[in-house]
Design a protein around this motif. Structure first.
Motif, PDB file in Angstrom:
ATOM      1  N   SER A  37       3.265  -6.214   1.190  1.00  0.00           N
ATOM      2  CA  SER A  37       2.528  -5.504   0.153  1.00  0.00           C
ATOM      3  C   SER A  37       3.467  -4.868  -0.875  1.00  0.00           C
ATOM      4  CB  SER A  37       1.682  -4.400   0.809  1.00  0.00           C
ATOM      5  OG  SER A  37       1.027  -3.612  -0.155  1.00  0.00           O
ATOM      6  N   LYS A  38       2.908  -4.512  -2.039  1.00  0.00           N
ATOM      7  CA  LYS A  38       3.672  -3.763  -3.047  1.00  0.00           C
ATOM      8  C   LYS A  38       4.241  -2.490  -2.420  1.00  0.00           C
ATOM      9  CE  LYS A  38       1.065  -5.208  -7.111  1.00  0.00           C
ATOM     10  NZ  LYS A  38       0.177  -4.774  -8.202  1.00  0.00           N
ATOM     11  N   THR A  39       3.474  -1.885  -1.514  1.00  0.00           N
ATOM     12  CA  THR A  39       3.940  -0.756  -0.706  1.00  0.00           C
ATOM     13  C   THR A  39       4.275  -1.358   0.655  1.00  0.00           C
ATOM     14  OG1 THR A  39       2.372   0.672  -1.863  1.00  0.00           O
ATOM     15  CG2 THR A  39       3.337   1.536   0.168  1.00  0.00           C
ATOM     16  N   PRO A  40       5.555  -1.660   0.902  1.00  0.00           N
ATOM     17  CA  PRO A  40       5.914  -2.422   2.098  1.00  0.00           C
ATOM     18  C   PRO A  40       5.724  -1.698   3.428  1.00  0.00           C
ATOM     19  CG  PRO A  40       7.880  -1.836   0.850  1.00  0.00           C
ATOM     20  CD  PRO A  40       6.704  -1.404   0.046  1.00  0.00           C
ATOM     21  N   VAL A  41       5.687  -0.353   3.403  1.00  0.00           N
ATOM     22  CA  VAL A  41       5.470   0.411   4.634  1.00  0.00           C
ATOM     23  C   VAL A  41       4.372   1.443   4.389  1.00  0.00           C
ATOM     24  CG1 VAL A  41       6.486   1.935   6.370  1.00  0.00           C
ATOM     25  CG2 VAL A  41       7.885   0.145   5.324  1.00  0.00           C
ATOM     26  N   VAL A  42       3.366   1.423   5.255  1.00  0.00           N
ATOM     27  CA  VAL A  42       2.274   2.383   5.196  1.00  0.00           C
ATOM     28  C   VAL A  42       2.239   3.096   6.546  1.00  0.00           C
ATOM     29  CG1 VAL A  42      -0.232   2.665   5.022  1.00  0.00           C
ATOM     30  CG2 VAL A  42       0.923   0.999   3.579  1.00  0.00           C
ATOM     31  N   ILE A  43       2.092   4.422   6.513  1.00  0.00           N
ATOM     32  CA  ILE A  43       2.049   5.208   7.740  1.00  0.00           C
ATOM     33  C   ILE A  43       0.601   5.611   8.035  1.00  0.00           C
ATOM     34  CG2 ILE A  43       2.868   7.277   8.940  1.00  0.00           C
ATOM     35  CD1 ILE A  43       5.130   5.354   8.217  1.00  0.00           C
ATOM     36  N   LEU A  44       0.126   5.242   9.224  1.00  0.00           N
ATOM     37  CA  LEU A  44      -1.186   5.668   9.709  1.00  0.00           C
ATOM     38  C   LEU A  44      -0.961   6.757  10.743  1.00  0.00           C
ATOM     39  CD1 LEU A  44      -2.808   2.154  10.290  1.00  0.00           C
ATOM     40  CD2 LEU A  44      -2.958   3.600   8.245  1.00  0.00           C
TER      41      LEU A  44
ATOM     42  N   PHE B 178      -8.694  -2.386   6.548  1.00  0.00           N
ATOM     43  CA  PHE B 178      -7.938  -2.455   5.295  1.00  0.00           C
ATOM     44  C   PHE B 178      -8.390  -3.645   4.479  1.00  0.00           C
ATOM     45  CE2 PHE B 178      -5.481  -4.779   8.454  1.00  0.00           C
ATOM     46  CZ  PHE B 178      -5.190  -5.963   7.806  1.00  0.00           C
ATOM     47  N   GLU B 179      -7.998  -3.624   3.202  1.00  0.00           N
ATOM     48  CA  GLU B 179      -8.330  -4.705   2.277  1.00  0.00           C
ATOM     49  C   GLU B 179      -7.073  -5.082   1.499  1.00  0.00           C
ATOM     50  OE1 GLU B 179     -11.189  -5.562  -1.605  1.00  0.00           O
ATOM     51  OE2 GLU B 179     -11.449  -3.722  -0.461  1.00  0.00           O
ATOM     52  N   ASN B 180      -6.981  -6.345   1.149  1.00  0.00           N
ATOM     53  CA  ASN B 180      -5.902  -6.818   0.284  1.00  0.00           C
ATOM     54  C   ASN B 180      -6.413  -6.745  -1.154  1.00  0.00           C
ATOM     55  OD1 ASN B 180      -3.869  -8.076  -1.105  1.00  0.00           O
ATOM     56  ND2 ASN B 180      -4.134 -10.064  -0.133  1.00  0.00           N
ATOM     57  N   LYS B 181      -5.919  -5.752  -1.908  1.00  0.00           N
ATOM     58  CA  LYS B 181      -6.368  -5.553  -3.286  1.00  0.00           C
ATOM     59  C   LYS B 181      -5.434  -6.189  -4.307  1.00  0.00           C
ATOM     60  CE  LYS B 181      -9.206  -1.564  -2.483  1.00  0.00           C
ATOM     61  NZ  LYS B 181      -9.677  -0.281  -2.980  1.00  0.00           N
ATOM     62  N   GLY B 182      -4.411  -6.899  -3.829  1.00  0.00           N
ATOM     63  CA  GLY B 182      -3.478  -7.552  -4.742  1.00  0.00           C
ATOM     64  C   GLY B 182      -3.854  -9.002  -4.982  1.00  0.00           C
TER      65      GLY B 182
ATOM     66  N   SER C 264       3.652 -14.847   0.024  1.00  0.00           N
ATOM     67  CA  SER C 264       3.641 -13.870  -1.061  1.00  0.00           C
ATOM     68  C   SER C 264       3.324 -14.561  -2.384  1.00  0.00           C
ATOM     69  CB  SER C 264       4.961 -13.106  -1.135  1.00  0.00           C
ATOM     70  OG  SER C 264       6.013 -13.982  -1.394  1.00  0.00           O
ATOM     71  N   SER C 265       3.543 -15.828  -2.465  1.00  0.00           N
ATOM     72  CA  SER C 265       3.139 -16.724  -3.546  1.00  0.00           C
ATOM     73  C   SER C 265       3.505 -16.267  -4.956  1.00  0.00           C
ATOM     74  CB  SER C 265       1.643 -17.014  -3.470  1.00  0.00           C
ATOM     75  OG  SER C 265       0.900 -15.948  -3.944  1.00  0.00           O
ATOM     76  N   ASP C 266       3.329 -17.170  -5.879  1.00  0.00           N
ATOM     77  CA  ASP C 266       3.617 -16.907  -7.282  1.00  0.00           C
ATOM     78  C   ASP C 266       2.495 -16.114  -7.950  1.00  0.00           C
ATOM     79  OD1 ASP C 266       5.986 -18.312  -7.063  1.00  0.00           O
ATOM     80  OD2 ASP C 266       5.095 -20.198  -7.714  1.00  0.00           O
ATOM     81  N   GLN C 267       1.392 -15.937  -7.260  1.00  0.00           N
ATOM     82  CA  GLN C 267       0.245 -15.243  -7.835  1.00  0.00           C
ATOM     83  C   GLN C 267       0.525 -13.764  -8.043  1.00  0.00           C
ATOM     84  OE1 GLN C 267      -2.546 -15.925  -4.738  1.00  0.00           O
ATOM     85  NE2 GLN C 267      -3.016 -18.007  -5.355  1.00  0.00           N
ATOM     86  N   GLY C 268       1.480 -13.207  -7.325  1.00  0.00           N
ATOM     87  CA  GLY C 268       1.769 -11.779  -7.391  1.00  0.00           C
ATOM     88  C   GLY C 268       1.778 -11.190  -6.005  1.00  0.00           C
ATOM     89  N   ALA C 269       2.132  -9.942  -5.934  1.00  0.00           N
ATOM     90  CA  ALA C 269       2.261  -9.284  -4.636  1.00  0.00           C
ATOM     91  C   ALA C 269       0.908  -8.886  -4.062  1.00  0.00           C
ATOM     92  CB  ALA C 269       3.148  -8.058  -4.769  1.00  0.00           C
ATOM     93  N   ALA C 270       0.865  -8.899  -2.756  1.00  0.00           N
ATOM     94  CA  ALA C 270      -0.305  -8.394  -2.051  1.00  0.00           C
ATOM     95  C   ALA C 270      -0.311  -6.870  -2.169  1.00  0.00           C
ATOM     96  CB  ALA C 270      -0.236  -8.810  -0.588  1.00  0.00           C
TER      97      ALA C 270
END
Length: 145
Positions: A126-133, A66-70, A34-40
């Motif tokens: 992720s900033k949104t830890p749970v995503v429902i598909l 999907f894409e990592n936009k963080g 998750s690093s110091d750069q910020g959240a995924a």
């Protein structure tokens, strides 16, 4: 008697340790990446897929992209399905910012009939830890009577 009690205690401790072996193994990975750069930030191109009409007994699959936009690395911890008839497949390697990945969902229509709706809960760092598909299908039974 004291020796038997000690052996029992050691066995209980070993049992508890073995029960926890492997659980939460991704928690360390998620924290590590998750690093110091910020959240995924996970962003799917689609959150729903309709298979339309399918024949009972078919196994149908769809790949969600999907894409990592963080700014931080993304790690998927789990993808739990709402039914044993549905299986998800995904990579467990960290996904750098700006890059993407896929999650495949396979639905086994055996023993199913009519409209079917299944979900996949994707857990990540992720900033949104749970995503429902969601997947849907109308299962048609082929009656040869």
């Amino acid at each position: 008697m004291k020796k038997d009690g000690t052996i029992s205690l050691v066995l209980v401790i070993l049992l508890l340790i073995s029960c926890n072996n492997g659980t939460g193994k991704n928690k360390g990975t998620a924290a590590k990446y998750s690093s110091d750069q910020g959240a995924a930030e996970i962003s799917f191109k689609e959150y729903e897929h309709d298979f339309g009409k399918v024949t009972e007994g078919e196994k149908v699959a769809y790949v969600f992209s999907f894409e990592n936009k963080g700014p931080g690395n993304l790690v998927i911890n789990s993808a739990a399905t709402s039914c044993g008839c549905t299986v998800s497949k995904y990579g467990n390697k960290p996904i750098p910012p700006g890059e993407g990945g896929t999650l495949e969902v396979v639905f086994d229509t055996s023993g199913r009939n009519g409209m079917q709706t299944k979900t996949v809960s994707v857990k990540s760092n992720s900033k949104t830890p749970v995503v429902i598909l969601k997947i849907t299908a109308e299962v048609i039974t082929n009656n040869n009577n």
